[in-house]
Write a protein that holds these residues in place. Sequence first.
Motif, PDB file in Angstrom:
ATOM      1  N   ALA A 124      68.039 -62.363  15.243  1.00 23.10           N
ATOM      2  CA  ALA A 124      68.291 -61.109  15.955  1.00 23.10           C
ATOM      3  C   ALA A 124      69.033 -60.115  15.067  1.00 23.10           C
ATOM      4  CB  ALA A 124      69.076 -61.370  17.237  1.00 23.10           C
ATOM      5  N   THR A 125      69.996 -60.592  14.309  1.00 28.79           N
ATOM      6  CA  THR A 125      70.752 -59.731  13.404  1.00 28.79           C
ATOM      7  C   THR A 125      69.843 -59.121  12.343  1.00 28.79           C
ATOM      8  OG1 THR A 125      72.782 -60.994  13.718  1.00 28.79           O
ATOM      9  CG2 THR A 125      72.634 -59.682  11.702  1.00 28.79           C
ATOM     10  N   VAL A 126      69.015 -59.964  11.736  1.00 31.45           N
ATOM     11  CA  VAL A 126      68.129 -59.490  10.669  1.00 31.45           C
ATOM     12  C   VAL A 126      67.060 -58.555  11.226  1.00 31.45           C
ATOM     13  CG1 VAL A 126      66.576 -60.178   8.805  1.00 31.45           C
ATOM     14  CG2 VAL A 126      68.580 -61.572   9.309  1.00 31.45           C
ATOM     15  N   LEU A 127      66.566 -58.840  12.424  1.00 35.40           N
ATOM     16  CA  LEU A 127      65.602 -57.924  13.053  1.00 35.40           C
ATOM     17  C   LEU A 127      66.224 -56.547  13.240  1.00 35.40           C
ATOM     18  CD1 LEU A 127      63.930 -60.244  15.721  1.00 35.40           C
ATOM     19  CD2 LEU A 127      62.777 -59.145  13.787  1.00 35.40           C
ATOM     20  N   GLY A 128      67.498 -56.509  13.599  1.00 38.88           N
ATOM     21  CA  GLY A 128      68.195 -55.224  13.731  1.00 38.88           C
ATOM     22  C   GLY A 128      68.276 -54.493  12.398  1.00 38.88           C
ATOM     23  N   ASN A 129      68.546 -55.233  11.334  1.00 40.92           N
ATOM     24  CA  ASN A 129      68.595 -54.617  10.003  1.00 40.92           C
ATOM     25  C   ASN A 129      67.221 -54.111   9.579  1.00 40.92           C
ATOM     26  OD1 ASN A 129      71.317 -55.167   9.787  1.00 40.92           O
ATOM     27  ND2 ASN A 129      71.010 -57.089   8.713  1.00 40.92           N
ATOM     28  N   LEU A 130      66.196 -54.894   9.886  1.00 45.63           N
ATOM     29  CA  LEU A 130      64.829 -54.482   9.562  1.00 45.63           C
ATOM     30  C   LEU A 130      64.456 -53.233  10.356  1.00 45.63           C
ATOM     31  CD1 LEU A 130      62.227 -55.080   8.008  1.00 45.63           C
ATOM     32  CD2 LEU A 130      61.599 -56.695   9.808  1.00 45.63           C
ATOM     33  N   ALA A 131      64.854 -53.189  11.611  1.00 37.68           N
ATOM     34  CA  ALA A 131      64.594 -52.008  12.434  1.00 37.68           C
ATOM     35  C   ALA A 131      65.274 -50.772  11.844  1.00 37.68           C
ATOM     36  CB  ALA A 131      65.090 -52.243  13.864  1.00 37.68           C
ATOM     37  N   GLN A 132      66.495 -50.923  11.408  1.00 42.23           N
ATOM     38  CA  GLN A 132      67.226 -49.806  10.796  1.00 42.23           C
ATOM     39  C   GLN A 132      66.471 -49.293   9.568  1.00 42.23           C
ATOM     40  OE1 GLN A 132      71.154 -50.874   9.402  1.00 42.23           O
ATOM     41  NE2 GLN A 132      71.829 -48.748   9.391  1.00 42.23           N
ATOM     42  N   THR A 133      65.889 -50.207   8.818  1.00 42.06           N
ATOM     43  CA  THR A 133      65.128 -49.837   7.630  1.00 42.06           C
ATOM     44  C   THR A 133      63.889 -49.037   8.026  1.00 42.06           C
ATOM     45  OG1 THR A 133      65.902 -51.832   6.519  1.00 42.06           O
ATOM     46  CG2 THR A 133      63.993 -50.739   5.552  1.00 42.06           C
ATOM     47  N   PHE A 134      63.188 -49.491   9.056  1.00 48.03           N
ATOM     48  CA  PHE A 134      61.996 -48.758   9.488  1.00 48.03           C
ATOM     49  C   PHE A 134      62.358 -47.395  10.075  1.00 48.03           C
ATOM     50  CE2 PHE A 134      59.828 -52.943   9.316  1.00 48.03           C
ATOM     51  CZ  PHE A 134      58.820 -52.567   8.443  1.00 48.03           C
ATOM     52  N   PHE A 135      63.490 -47.289  10.762  1.00 44.51           N
ATOM     53  CA  PHE A 135      63.956 -45.981  11.216  1.00 44.51           C
ATOM     54  C   PHE A 135      64.180 -45.055  10.022  1.00 44.51           C
ATOM     55  CE2 PHE A 135      65.464 -47.618  15.472  1.00 44.51           C
ATOM     56  CZ  PHE A 135      64.703 -46.734  16.238  1.00 44.51           C
ATOM     57  N   ALA A 136      64.774 -45.587   8.965  1.00 44.27           N
ATOM     58  CA  ALA A 136      65.095 -44.785   7.778  1.00 44.27           C
ATOM     59  C   ALA A 136      63.842 -44.224   7.100  1.00 44.27           C
ATOM     60  CB  ALA A 136      65.910 -45.611   6.773  1.00 44.27           C
ATOM     61  N   ILE A 137      62.733 -44.955   7.193  1.00 42.02           N
ATOM     62  CA  ILE A 137      61.508 -44.462   6.551  1.00 42.02           C
ATOM     63  C   ILE A 137      60.583 -43.764   7.547  1.00 42.02           C
ATOM     64  CG2 ILE A 137      61.586 -46.099   4.640  1.00 42.02           C
ATOM     65  CD1 ILE A 137      59.508 -47.797   6.062  1.00 42.02           C
TER      66      ILE A 137
ATOM     67  N   LEU B  60      63.698 -53.744  17.494  1.00 37.90           N
ATOM     68  CA  LEU B  60      64.937 -53.727  18.278  1.00 37.90           C
ATOM     69  C   LEU B  60      64.736 -54.404  19.627  1.00 37.90           C
ATOM     70  CD1 LEU B  60      66.401 -50.197  17.505  1.00 37.90           C
ATOM     71  CD2 LEU B  60      67.294 -52.407  16.781  1.00 37.90           C
ATOM     72  N   ASN B  61      63.558 -54.219  20.207  1.00 35.96           N
ATOM     73  CA  ASN B  61      63.251 -54.876  21.472  1.00 35.96           C
ATOM     74  C   ASN B  61      63.226 -56.399  21.298  1.00 35.96           C
ATOM     75  OD1 ASN B  61      62.595 -54.713  24.287  1.00 35.96           O
ATOM     76  ND2 ASN B  61      60.529 -55.364  23.726  1.00 35.96           N
ATOM     77  N   GLU B  62      62.628 -56.871  20.194  1.00 32.17           N
ATOM     78  CA  GLU B  62      62.627 -58.307  19.894  1.00 32.17           C
ATOM     79  C   GLU B  62      64.057 -58.837  19.785  1.00 32.17           C
ATOM     80  OE1 GLU B  62      60.033 -60.155  16.858  1.00 32.17           O
ATOM     81  OE2 GLU B  62      59.172 -58.145  16.671  1.00 32.17           O
ATOM     82  N   ALA B  63      64.895 -58.100  19.056  1.00 30.01           N
ATOM     83  CA  ALA B  63      66.294 -58.512  18.873  1.00 30.01           C
ATOM     84  C   ALA B  63      67.023 -58.539  20.213  1.00 30.01           C
ATOM     85  CB  ALA B  63      67.001 -57.570  17.894  1.00 30.01           C
ATOM     86  N   LEU B  64      66.747 -57.564  21.056  1.00 28.79           N
ATOM     87  CA  LEU B  64      67.380 -57.495  22.373  1.00 28.79           C
ATOM     88  C   LEU B  64      66.988 -58.686  23.237  1.00 28.79           C
ATOM     89  CD1 LEU B  64      69.110 -55.898  24.379  1.00 28.79           C
ATOM     90  CD2 LEU B  64      67.040 -54.656  25.032  1.00 28.79           C
TER      91      LEU B  64
END
Length: 93
Positions: A51-64, A74-78
């Motif tokens: 869940a933590t890493v999925l959040g980091n990956l989501a942040q990366t996709f937001f950035a691009i 983020l939904n998966e992590a939630l």
Amino acid sequence: AKDLPDKRYSAIALNSLGKVNFIIGNYQKAAEHFQKSVEICRNIKNKRLEATVLGNLAQTFFAIGETEKAKGLLNEALIINRALVDKVTEAAI
């Protein structure tokens, strides 16, 4: 990270490499590290770290600018976090 005997440490190391690459703006490399970390987390069934890493990956996709993919992650992590909280609550009852 692949040579570490405990796969959990490999996942943590890849997550850390992802964070470093994110900070320096190397989003593609960050995403690669995060995705590898997620794969390991799933293989070893470490939901909390996943869940933590999925959040980091989501942040990366937001950035691009890939907001839909980020929202899905983020939904998966939630979902994972809610399941973990439910297990803790059930254990306390």
